[in-house]
Design a protein around this motif. Structure first.
Motif, mmCIF file in Angstrom:
data_model
loop_
_atom_site.group_PDB
_atom_site.id
_atom_site.type_symbol
_atom_site.label_atom_id
_atom_site.label_comp_id
_atom_site.label_asym_id
_atom_site.label_seq_id
_atom_site.Cartn_x
_atom_site.Cartn_y
_atom_site.Cartn_z
ATOM 1 N N LEU A 72 0.821 -1.206 0.000
ATOM 2 C CA LEU A 72 0.000 0.000 0.000
ATOM 3 C C LEU A 72 0.859 1.262 0.000
ATOM 4 N N SER A 73 1.873 1.307 0.852
ATOM 5 C CA SER A 73 2.701 2.513 0.944
ATOM 6 C C SER A 73 3.504 2.752 -0.331
ATOM 7 N N SER A 74 3.872 1.687 -1.019
ATOM 8 C CA SER A 74 4.660 1.845 -2.247
ATOM 9 C C SER A 74 3.804 2.194 -3.455
ATOM 10 N N SER A 75 2.491 1.994 -3.359
ATOM 11 C CA SER A 75 1.609 2.264 -4.499
ATOM 12 C C SER A 75 0.582 3.351 -4.208
ATOM 13 N N ALA A 76 0.692 4.030 -3.076
ATOM 14 C CA ALA A 76 -0.274 5.073 -2.729
ATOM 15 C C ALA A 76 -0.184 6.226 -3.725
ATOM 16 N N SER A 77 -1.330 6.748 -4.118
ATOM 17 C CA SER A 77 -1.368 7.856 -5.075
ATOM 18 C C SER A 77 -1.426 9.215 -4.396
ATOM 19 N N CYS A 78 -1.660 9.240 -3.086
ATOM 20 C CA CYS A 78 -1.687 10.485 -2.329
ATOM 21 C C CYS A 78 -1.481 10.147 -0.854
ATOM 22 N N PRO A 79 -1.128 11.115 -0.028
ATOM 23 C CA PRO A 79 -0.879 10.816 1.389
ATOM 24 C C PRO A 79 -2.081 10.228 2.116
ATOM 25 N N SER A 80 -3.299 10.628 1.724
ATOM 26 C CA SER A 80 -4.483 10.137 2.433
ATOM 27 C C SER A 80 -4.697 8.641 2.235
ATOM 28 N N ASP A 81 -4.219 8.088 1.115
ATOM 29 C CA ASP A 81 -4.361 6.648 0.903
ATOM 30 C C ASP A 81 -3.678 5.859 2.009
ATOM 31 N N ALA A 105 7.791 3.354 1.208
ATOM 32 C CA ALA A 105 6.817 4.368 0.800
ATOM 33 C C ALA A 105 7.304 5.116 -0.442
ATOM 34 N N SER A 106 6.380 5.398 -1.356
ATOM 35 C CA SER A 106 6.707 6.092 -2.597
ATOM 36 C C SER A 106 6.658 7.598 -2.392
ATOM 37 N N GLN A 107 7.109 8.348 -3.404
ATOM 38 C CA GLN A 107 7.127 9.802 -3.293
ATOM 39 C C GLN A 107 5.720 10.378 -3.247
ATOM 40 N N LYS A 108 4.727 9.668 -3.782
ATOM 41 C CA LYS A 108 3.349 10.139 -3.700
ATOM 42 C C LYS A 108 2.855 10.152 -2.256
ATOM 43 N N THR A 109 3.394 9.260 -1.442
ATOM 44 C CA THR A 109 3.013 9.233 -0.034
ATOM 45 C C THR A 109 3.481 10.488 0.684
ATOM 46 N N PHE A 110 4.539 11.131 0.170
ATOM 47 C CA PHE A 110 5.077 12.333 0.800
ATOM 48 C C PHE A 110 4.587 13.607 0.118
ATOM 49 N N ALA A 111 3.643 13.499 -0.802
ATOM 50 C CA ALA A 111 3.171 14.681 -1.540
ATOM 51 C C ALA A 111 2.268 15.529 -0.647
#
Length: 381
Positions: A72-81, A105-111
């Protein structure tokens, strides 16, 4: 002959009754309605026991949940996911902050939006950096260096990401070295900037390829080698075009970049080739790449503070950059109009294709319209 088990009802029995054989050979009849009520009470009792005493989620092993959270953390499209999962229950909150999950965690998680910046967001990014997440090191490093003005800590985090061969971190450190950001003009280290840029270019970073090409063409921080510089520029343009063509959502019209018209400004250098944009200094007319969450954060951060990083300081004119000056006259201005400034040649190339080529006018016209000129506007070309 007597049947075993259930017996068919006889004519004397009521239609709602049925005979059941006891183990000792006798019979008894029960009402169907009464039997259903008894079964219903048993089901309710059993369901309450399961709900109160046995939780199927608690029976799942931690390794399985960690694997799901990593995905989930590696494929999240936004922090709220990801954050919505953490607030679901205490167990998910504890496992969601596990170092293994945060490191994936992906960079989208830190957006994170600049308007949502808080101490808790800062702590979350710090936890990710402590877990060894390279993207978090770069994002938090950029925020600390440029937004929070914690130069030492920000540069240290970017260096940590650069050691792990993170191309954007290598390129950002190169820009800092080229401009002497965070220090004086004498703190510029052109050779270090070229070395960092070369490493990022080796990893395929398009902006680093373009910056290195210009350095070789101009002999900026390295011995001048025009053919090699042209080769790097062509490679940057080709990679930029390929990145758009393989993206089905780009909707690129091939005729748009094949029909290339060189601008009329004589002070801008272009290749005297057959009109192919791959041979130009600015590349093809393709859509701008999506800005990194760190750059987007800086754009929003300074926009909410009046659009200026401080008294007499300017932002990079490329709308997707967000880098501010750390001292006056740190960035280079456009050599034609003097009305825009850039932290790097890569930002200049992107901004030229997006908007500046439509509004750039020679400095003579700019002086005539304003009635006065600024010699410093064309000093940095």
């Amino acid at each position: 002959m007597r049947r075993r088990g259930f017996c068919y009802p006889t004519g004397d029995d009521h239609i709602d009754n049925r005979s059941v054989k006891r183990r000792n050979g006798g019979y008894f009849t029960t009402s169907t309605a009464a039997g259903e009520q008894m079964l219903s009470r048993k089901r309710q009792k059993l369901s309450h026991e399961i709900a109160g005493e046995t939780d199927l989620f608690d029976s799942l092993p931690d390794d399985l949940i960690l694997s799901i959270l990593c995905k989930l953390s590696s494929s999240a499209s936004c922090p709220s996911d990801f954050s919505n999962v953490l607030i679901t229950c205490k167990r998910l909150n504890g496992l969601g902050l596990h170092s293994l999950v945060l490191s994936k965690a992906s960079q989208k998680t830190f957006a994170i939006k600049a308007k949502n910046w808080s101490d808790s967001a800062h702590r979350f990014l710090k936890l990710c950096t402590d877990a060894g997440n390279v993207e978090a090191c770069y994002t938090l490093g950029m925020i600390r260096f440029y937004c929070l003005q914690n130069r030492g800590s920000g540069a240290s985090l970017m260096a940590k990401a650069a050691i792990s061969s993170h191309a954007p971190a290598l390129y950002s450190l190169a820009v800092i070295q080229f401009n002497g950001s965070g220090g004086s003009k004498n703190d510029k280290d052109l050779r270090a900037g070229v070395a960092l840029c070369a490493r990022a270019a080796f990893l395929g970073h398009i902006d680093a390829l373009r910056e290195l090409g210009h350095c070789l063409q101009d002999g900026y921080g390295v011995r001048q080698n025009v053919p090699e510089g042209r080769r790097f520029l062509v490679q940057a343009n080709a990679r930029e075009l390929a990145a758009v063509l393989i993206n089905p959502k780009s909707g690129l019209n091939t005729r748009a970049f094949l029909n290339w018209n060189p601008p009329a400004h004589p002070n801008h250098r272009h290749a005297n080739g057959p009109g192919c944009p791959l041979l130009s200094d600015f590349g093809c007319n393709v859509p701008a790449p999506e800005a990194h969450p760190a750059s987007q954060f800086m754009v929003e951060w300074f926009a909410s503070r009046g659009g200026t990083p401080g008294s007499g300081l300017r932002l990079c004119s490329h709308v997707g950059c967000g880098r501010p000056e750390t001292r006056k006259h740190e960035f280079r201005r456009c050599s034609v109009c003097g009305g825009v400034n850039y932290c790097s040649r890569a930002c200049q190339a992107l901004d030229w294709k997006m908007r500046h080529k439509e509004e750039c006018s020679p400095v003579e016209r700019w002086v005539d319209e304003d009635g006065e000129g600024n010699q410093n506007a064309v000093a940095d070309s």
